[in-house]
Design a protein around this motif. Structure first.
Motif, PDB file in Angstrom:
ATOM      1  N   SER A   1      -7.096   5.526  -3.607  1.00 59.32           N
ATOM      2  CA  SER A   1      -8.447   5.788  -3.099  1.00 59.32           C
ATOM      3  C   SER A   1      -8.733   7.287  -2.969  1.00 59.32           C
ATOM      4  O   SER A   1      -9.772   7.672  -2.449  1.00 59.32           O
ATOM      5  CB  SER A   1      -8.629   5.106  -1.747  1.00 59.32           C
TER       6      SER A   1
ATOM      7  N   PRO B   1      -7.513   9.719  -0.951  1.00 56.28           N
ATOM      8  CA  PRO B   1      -7.888  10.017   0.435  1.00 56.28           C
ATOM      9  C   PRO B   1      -7.867  11.525   0.726  1.00 56.28           C
ATOM     10  O   PRO B   1      -7.251  12.294  -0.016  1.00 56.28           O
ATOM     11  CB  PRO B   1      -6.805   9.312   1.242  1.00 56.28           C
TER      12      PRO B   1
ATOM     13  N   SER C   1      -6.716   5.495  12.767  1.00 60.52           N
ATOM     14  CA  SER C   1      -7.318   4.670  11.710  1.00 60.52           C
ATOM     15  C   SER C   1      -8.197   3.555  12.270  1.00 60.52           C
ATOM     16  O   SER C   1      -8.742   2.767  11.513  1.00 60.52           O
ATOM     17  CB  SER C   1      -6.233   4.088  10.807  1.00 60.52           C
TER      18      SER C   1
ATOM     19  N   THR D   1     -11.632   4.125   6.958  1.00 65.66           N
ATOM     20  CA  THR D   1     -11.041   4.177   5.622  1.00 65.66           C
ATOM     21  C   THR D   1     -12.029   4.756   4.627  1.00 65.66           C
ATOM     22  O   THR D   1     -11.685   5.589   3.789  1.00 65.66           O
ATOM     23  CB  THR D   1     -10.650   2.756   5.164  1.00 65.66           C
TER      24      THR D   1
ATOM     25  N   GLY E   1     -12.341   8.311   3.916  1.00 62.52           N
ATOM     26  CA  GLY E   1     -11.263   8.992   3.195  1.00 62.52           C
ATOM     27  C   GLY E   1      -9.972   9.102   3.988  1.00 62.52           C
ATOM     28  O   GLY E   1      -9.174  10.003   3.758  1.00 62.52           O
ATOM     29  N   VAL E   2      -9.764   8.185   4.920  1.00 62.51           N
ATOM     30  CA  VAL E   2      -8.519   8.164   5.672  1.00 62.51           C
ATOM     31  C   VAL E   2      -7.694   6.971   5.205  1.00 62.51           C
ATOM     32  O   VAL E   2      -8.143   5.832   5.302  1.00 62.51           O
ATOM     33  CB  VAL E   2      -8.788   8.025   7.193  1.00 62.51           C
ATOM     34  N   ALA E   3      -6.507   7.221   4.664  1.00 62.15           N
ATOM     35  CA  ALA E   3      -5.651   6.115   4.223  1.00 62.15           C
ATOM     36  C   ALA E   3      -4.465   6.002   5.164  1.00 62.15           C
ATOM     37  O   ALA E   3      -3.848   7.002   5.513  1.00 62.15           O
ATOM     38  CB  ALA E   3      -5.176   6.350   2.792  1.00 62.15           C
TER      39      ALA E   3
ATOM     40  N   LEU F   1      -3.959  11.330   4.814  1.00 60.81           N
ATOM     41  CA  LEU F   1      -3.014  10.223   4.627  1.00 60.81           C
ATOM     42  C   LEU F   1      -2.143  10.084   5.869  1.00 60.81           C
ATOM     43  O   LEU F   1      -1.530  11.056   6.316  1.00 60.81           O
ATOM     44  CB  LEU F   1      -2.132  10.501   3.402  1.00 60.81           C
TER      45      LEU F   1
END
Ligand SMILES: Nc1ncnc2c1ncn2[C@@H]1O[C@H](COP(=O)(O)OP(=O)(O)OP(=O)(O)O)[C@@H](O)[C@H]1O
Ligand SMILES: [Mg+2]
Lengths: 292, 234
Positions: free
Chosen positions: B151, B153, B48, B74, B77-79, B156
């Protein structure tokens, strides 16, 4: 009784200015855990710019706008260039850097405008209102000072509480790493936070200028009182900064009126110590238990 | 979806990750298991963008994101739900959720998403106006997961979501992950010390030990006792 009312009125007016300076310090402390010792120098510089506008025949309002816009820019520039390198470093670095900046700003102002204090006109008459025969220590200009600071405070509260931008600003201040994980561009928020704080400081500078005059060192006392107000309020709380400013303004006014104006600084110290003895974290301390 | 190649992360002289390679397939749950200090959290932080890899690659759909700042990762699309949730305790439940989806700049969709999260975790709806400091540990973990899902994602990252939770709440969280995978095609990297809980939902697991991949477990594969004793503790 009349004297008490008058001292209170004049205390509220100067208290609002201390509150504005305190608010500028608190906004930055909350966001970066840095005490901005350069705040006095920054608002001195923007007030000098406003003075130059008036000196060249510009109107009071144009000068005020110049001061506020210059404050916005100066705050952003200072954060980007001077503060960014010491963020997340040991606190002493930031202390040294902001003190150094203060010295530089005062030297620069001295070179451009000289060391001689200049008078600055008020926006409205400083002739006090009259209640029958008794004169009040409250003038149209004092009302303007109180109103201007109040408007800025309400605007800030709405910004922080009611807008998405305010939400991002708060998140960046409370938990920068988490904020980044939520896609908040924290660096920009810090720049904006410094810019907003500097605007509030600039307003305070222009408002207090008629009574302290404009000079490289004329605002030192205002900064000390603003800092005292911020500490009284808990350093972390914008509402506390405002209450702290008013408490201090009234306390100093009573000291001046009932005892002597020679010991106002002592009065500030006494007010600070009294509050800290009763509430060691200030009147409005909230985040005693952060860092979960 | 996510591929790590020979990833090395060091804190000063300590090599927390020492050449880790792994693949998390699209629409699957990959569990990362291992003892305290194995490097699990470091692995997620490297993906991240919270720590810079010293060498190696972090590939998201083939693109190396290893040098991007966290806020930009983020926005791809990375949560990441950090250890113990990372709920912002000074903000209300609603504000926490809102913050999760602000970067998409789609206000109407965000409101809908938040309402869906309330459907998913009803206790949050009841407490939407309260500051998160007043939530229980389980409610905070729900809020943390909800905030990540707001969001929508693609990937995740979850760091020990079941830590300190009652088994029933932990199972509820795992069920939500499974549903998101099945219905939304969400890809999940699930870090857990609680191997039993993680393996109950994972499609595939990786065991880390001292910064290296010690073993891989495919779904349904019997876990041999040596592995169990050495790394998994059950
Ligand atoms: N910020 C840091 N500075 C220095 N060393 C660190 C830091 N963070 C982690 N480490 C070290 O890196 C190694 C891996 O830590 P990491 O947090 O990734 O382990 P973990 O598998 O998540 O452990 P746990 O199960 O206890 O959460 C440990 O030896 C740890 O001491
Ligand atoms: Mg960990």
């Amino acid at each position: 009784m009349v004297e008490f009312v008058n001292l209170t009125l004049s205390g509220i007016t100067s208290g609002m200015v201390y509150a504005a300076v305190a608010l500028a310090l608190v906004l930055i402390w909350r966001a970066t855990r840095i005490v901005n010792f350069a705040q006095g120098g920054m608002l001195m510089l923007t007030t000098f710019l406003a003075w130059s506008v008036i000196d060249r025949g510009g109107s009071y309002w144009v000068a005020l706008a110049v001061a506020l816009i210059a404050g916005l820019a100066l705050g952003a520039i200072v954060e980007r260039i001077v503060i960014r390198p010491v963020e997340n470093k040991p606190p002493l670095n930031a202390v040294i850097v902001t003190l150094g900046l203060l010295v530089v700003l005062q030297a620069v102002a001295g070179m451009i405008w000289g060391g001689q204090p200049r008078s600055y006109p008020p926006a409205f008459t400083i002739q006090g209102f009259k209640l029958g025969e008794t004169g009040l220590l409250l003038s149209p200009f004092d009302l303007f000072v109180i109103g201007a600071v109040a408007v800025v405070m309400v605007a800030l509260i709405l910004l922080f509480r009611r807008t998405d931008l305010g939400l991002k600003l708060r998140a960046s201040a409370f938990a920068p790493e988490v904020a980044r994980l939520l896609g908040v561009r924290v660096g920009r928020m810090l720049t904006l936070g410094w810019a907003l704080a500097a605007v509030v400081g600039s307003l305070a500078g222009v408002l207090i200028a008629p009574s302290v005059f404009v000079g490289p060192n004329q605002f030192d006392a205002v900064l000390v009182f603003g800092f005292t107000a911020a500490v009284i309020g808990g350093l972390d709380s914008p509402v506390g900064a405002v209450v702290g400013g008013l408490v201090l303004g009234c306390a100093l006014s009573y000291v001046t009126g009932y005892i002597s104006s020679d010991i106002v600084t002592l009065g500030a110290l006494a007010a600070l110590i009294t509050v800290l003895m009763v509430r060691p974290n200030g009147l409005f301390a909230t985040s005693a238990g952060r860092r979960v | 979806m996510l591929e790590l190649r020979e990833l090395v992360v060091a804190y000063g002289a300590v090599r927390a990750l020492d050449g880790v390679s792994l693949t998390a397939a699209k629409g699957g749950i990959t569990a990362v298991l291992g003892a305290n200090g194995a490097g699990k959290t470091t692995l997620l932080r490297a993906v991240s963008g919270l720590v810079r890899p010293r060498s190696g690659e972090v590939l998201l759909d083939g693109r190396d994101i290893g040098r991007l700042p966290a806020e930009e990762i983020t926005r791809l699309g990375v949560a990441h739900v950090p250890e113990s949730g990372g709920v912002i305790i000074e903000l209300t439940v609603e504000e926490n959720l809102r913050l999760g989806g602000l970067w998409r700049r789609e206000n109407a969709a965000l409101r809908r998403q938040i309402s869906e999260i309330y459907d998913l975790f009803p206790p949050l709806r009841v407490r939407q106006g309260r500051v998160a400091a007043t939530l229980s540990g389980g409610e905070r973990q729900m809020l943390a997961l909800g905030r990540a899902l707001v969001s929508r994602p693609r990937l995740l990252l979850m760091d020990e979501p079941s830590l300190g939770l009652a088994p029933r709440v932990a199972a509820q969280i795992m069920a939500v992950l499974r549903r998101q995978r099945d219905e939304q095609g969400l890809t999940v990297v699930l870090v857990e010390q609680n191997a039993r809980s993680a393996l109950s939902v994972a499609d595939h697991a990786v065991v880390l030990s001292l910064g290296s991949v010690a073993a891989e477990i495919a779904q349904g594969e019997a876990i041999d006792d040596r592995l169990r004793h050495a790394y998994l503790g059950f």
